[in-house]
Design a protein around this motif. Structure first.
Motif, PDB file in Angstrom:
ATOM      1  N   ASP A  21       0.856  -1.192   0.000  1.00 32.24           N
ATOM      2  CA  ASP A  21       0.000   0.000   0.000  1.00 32.24           C
ATOM      3  C   ASP A  21       0.892   1.242   0.000  1.00 32.24           C
ATOM      4  OD1 ASP A  21      -1.939   1.882   0.324  1.00 32.24           O
ATOM      5  OD2 ASP A  21      -2.421   1.350   2.409  1.00 32.24           O
ATOM      6  N   GLY A  22       0.810   2.039  -1.063  1.00 32.41           N
ATOM      7  CA  GLY A  22       1.684   3.203  -1.162  1.00 32.41           C
ATOM      8  C   GLY A  22       1.042   4.503  -0.714  1.00 32.41           C
ATOM      9  N   ASN A  23      -0.274   4.515  -0.513  1.00 34.88           N
ATOM     10  CA  ASN A  23      -0.907   5.781  -0.102  1.00 34.88           C
ATOM     11  C   ASN A  23      -1.750   5.622   1.164  1.00 34.88           C
ATOM     12  OD1 ASN A  23      -3.029   4.357  -1.098  1.00 34.88           O
ATOM     13  ND2 ASN A  23      -3.705   5.899  -2.578  1.00 34.88           N
ATOM     14  N   ASP A  25      -4.211   3.673   2.438  1.00 31.25           N
ATOM     15  CA  ASP A  25      -5.648   3.491   2.610  1.00 31.25           C
ATOM     16  C   ASP A  25      -5.971   2.019   2.868  1.00 31.25           C
ATOM     17  OD1 ASP A  25      -5.153   2.347   0.177  1.00 31.25           O
ATOM     18  OD2 ASP A  25      -6.663   3.487  -0.934  1.00 31.25           O
ATOM     19  N   ILE A  27      -5.039  -0.557   1.015  1.00 24.65           N
ATOM     20  CA  ILE A  27      -5.144  -1.367  -0.209  1.00 24.65           C
ATOM     21  C   ILE A  27      -3.863  -1.223  -1.027  1.00 24.65           C
ATOM     22  CG2 ILE A  27      -6.415  -1.599  -2.398  1.00 24.65           C
ATOM     23  CD1 ILE A  27      -8.874  -0.501  -0.911  1.00 24.65           C
ATOM     24  N   ASP A  29      -1.333  -0.953  -4.132  1.00 23.25           N
ATOM     25  CA  ASP A  29      -1.555  -0.095  -5.300  1.00 23.25           C
ATOM     26  C   ASP A  29      -0.268   0.083  -6.111  1.00 23.25           C
ATOM     27  OD1 ASP A  29       0.019   1.823  -3.868  1.00 23.25           O
ATOM     28  OD2 ASP A  29      -1.782   2.296  -2.701  1.00 23.25           O
TER      29      ASP A  29
HETATM   30 CA    CA Z   1      -3.490   2.186  -1.390  1.00 28.46          CA
END
Ligand code: CA
Ligand code: GLC
Length: 548
Positions: A21-23, A25, A27, A29
């Protein structure tokens, strides 16, 4: 001339939702993928296969596509994909996409139109049939959810779905549908992707008249009428032509395929597929489906390996894999969680040194294991839920959950364990799915620092393979075929030989050497223990010798 570059390569498979998960949230991505490209490269692979990253309602986690020419907003956008693609190329990684064209999502605009009436521009995009005297059009079962037909009052007809209800099958006999497929291929090829993995591709041509299957077959009773169907080679030939305009390669998934029918796709200059995924070796601890669990049988596994090695030799090229997003984790199946490091490393050597192109699935390189969830409601995979509710309903809940533990695709879909911090370093917030409790011991960070780790062993194997023409191109021969605990195979090329020894035993056992080698005169190039004994193999020991 068909392309050949994939032969010397190896690939890493990303199932994006659980990769990184790179941002933040929860999830996985494409931002996370971008950050981890150097890590992927560090494994020694040469390319990435992306399981679907397109917009999808996720009834089957991406294998139900609602827009083929875009990126799921949860994973990023086309610009971010382009960044990943460019960086991957810059560091020497090819990128192949999943092409899921047997079916779409029922939320795809084509289906939304198609279901409205019998005479609209999309009405023939799917396989619609009238009921037969109040009954379904035929007796086929779907793979994932009950019967293969679903009624739509708007048309007063049924549509075919070989998989889940939300995955209506496309009508490939319609030339407009095939044109759509070609246009999808061009879209991604023009952007620069290097090939496709064609999902359940051997199912796309259905027999005329859709005849009834045998009623007493418990799984996929209609298969004789859609596997390797009547016009499959013609359709794949058309798709191949598109591919030939680019320097791209095609990998086809062939569920239940045999060497004989696979060769019809893969042999010769005019082949429609370069390589295929077969399932034979994934059946060594089950019957027909992973849900019907059996004790692991090494002889069965070796038989499947050797069959494909022998029958494709000189005629076609193998894929090598022991994990992907559709199968539970291999250490929990063919290895031993109590000998986690030992069996994880041994399993690596057992398949990577065969002839073919290896595929490593995310988390396999650190030896991730199956997850145990205490209620069926916690599982998210549609086929696990169906199996749980369809079979063995009289058994105690614990027993049924045990079956799911052995078979669920969700075990391969838990977040990748990057380190021992909260949520295993996958995300700063609660991830979309459960993290396996063993993440403090099994994660990338601890394994980076351990020279004997599974991670570092994968690196060694992939590097050795890449630099060995014996492993890349040599012939394959198996020894001690009937031995239930030992797998030994030789590769030979231009007078040079390599012997791979794999113990599948949790006990020490005598080291058996093929007679012709008498004493092992050779150089030990790889071993998963720090020291080795002349006459004895330790539990799950593996060795690779270059023979003189
Ligand atoms: Ca994400
Ligand atoms: C393939 C995919 C699997 C999917 C199915 C239907 O087998 O690998 O994940 O559920 O096709 O698309």
């Amino acid at each position: 001339m068909a392309c050949e570059w994939y032969k010397g390569m190896s690939f890493y498979q990303i199932w994006i939702r659980s990769f990184k998960d790179g941002n933040d949230d929860g999830i996985g991505d494409l931002y996370g993928v971008y950050d981890k490209l150097d890590y992927i490269k560090s494994l020694g692979v040469d390319g990435i296969w992306f399981s679907p990253i397109y917009p999808s309602p996720n009834a089957d986690f991406g294998y139900d596509i609602s827009d083929y020419k875009n990126i799921h907003p949860e994973y990023g956008d086309l610009d971010q994909f382009k960044k990943v693609l460019d960086k991957a190329h810059a560091i020497g990684l090819k990128v192949i996409m999943d092409l899921v064209i047997n079916h779409t999502s029922d939320e795809h605009p084509w289906f939304i139109e198609s279901k409205k009436s019998k005479d609209n521009p999309y009405s023939d995009y799917y396989i619609w049939r009238d009921g037969k005297k109040g009954k379904l059009p035929n007796n086929w079962d779907s793979m994932f959810e009950g019967k293969a037909w679903e009624y739509m009052p708007e048309r007063d007809q049924y549509y075919l779905h070989l998989f889940a209800k939300k995955q209506p099958d496309l009508n490939m006999d319609n030339p407009k549908v095939r044109d759509e497929v070609k246009s999808i291929m061009r879209f991604w090829l023009d952007m620069g992707v290097d090939g496709f993995r064609e999902d359940v591709i051997t199912f796309i041509s259905k027999a005329d008249g859709l005849p009834n299957g045998l009623p007493f077959i418990p799984v996929a009773n209609g298969m004789p009428y859609y596997k390797d169907g009547p016009r499959i080679h013609e359709y794949l030939g058309e798709f191949r032509e598109v591919c030939n305009e680019y320097d791209c390669f095609l990998l086809g998934e062939g569920p239940m395929t045999t060497t004989r029918s696979a060769l019809r796709y893969m042999e010769g200059e005019n082949r429609t597929l370069d390589i295929m995924f077969n399932f034979d070796h994934m059946m060594a601890d089950c019957f027909l489906t992973e849900y019907i669990h059996r004790p692991f049988n090494l002889v069965k596994l070796k038989k499947a390996y050797s069959k494909w090695q022998k029958e494709l030799n000189g005629r076609a090229w193998n894929t090598l894999y022991i994990e992907n997003h559709d199968h539970p984790r291999v250490i929990s199946r063919y290895g031993n969680e109590k000998f986690h490091r030992e069996s994880g490393t041994m399993l690596a050597a057992s398949f990577i040194f065969q002839q073919g192109t290896p595929f490593i699935y995310q988390g396999q390189e650190i030896g991730m294991t199956n997850i145990r969830l205490d209620s069926i409601d916690k599982y998210v995979d549609v086929s696990s839920k169906t199996n749980y509710h369809r079979f063995h309903t009289r058994e105690a809940i614990e027993k049924r959950l045990e079956r799911i533990y052995h078979s669920s695709r969700d075990s391969a879909r838990t977040p990748v364990q990057w380190d021992d911090s909260w949520h295993a370093g996958f995300s700063a917030v609660e991830p979309w799915f459960y993290v396996n409790d063993n993440y403090p011991e099994i994660n990338v960070k601890v394994e980076e620092d351990d020279p004997l780790s599974i991670l570092n062993f994968y690196r060694k194997c992939l590097e050795y393979r890449k630099n060995s023409d014996v492993i890349l191109w040599g012939n394959y021969r198996e020894f001690f075929r009937k031995d239930p605990l030992l797998y030994e195979y030789e590769r030979s090329y231009k007078g040079k030989k390599v012997l791979v020894i794999c113990s599948f035993s949790e006990h020490r056992m005598p080291l058996l050497i093929p007679k012709e080698y008498k004493d092992l005169h050779g150089k030990l190039v790889l071993c998963n223990y720090a020291s080795h004994d002349k006459k004895v193999l330790k539990p799950y020991e593996t060795r690779v010798y270059e023979l003189k």
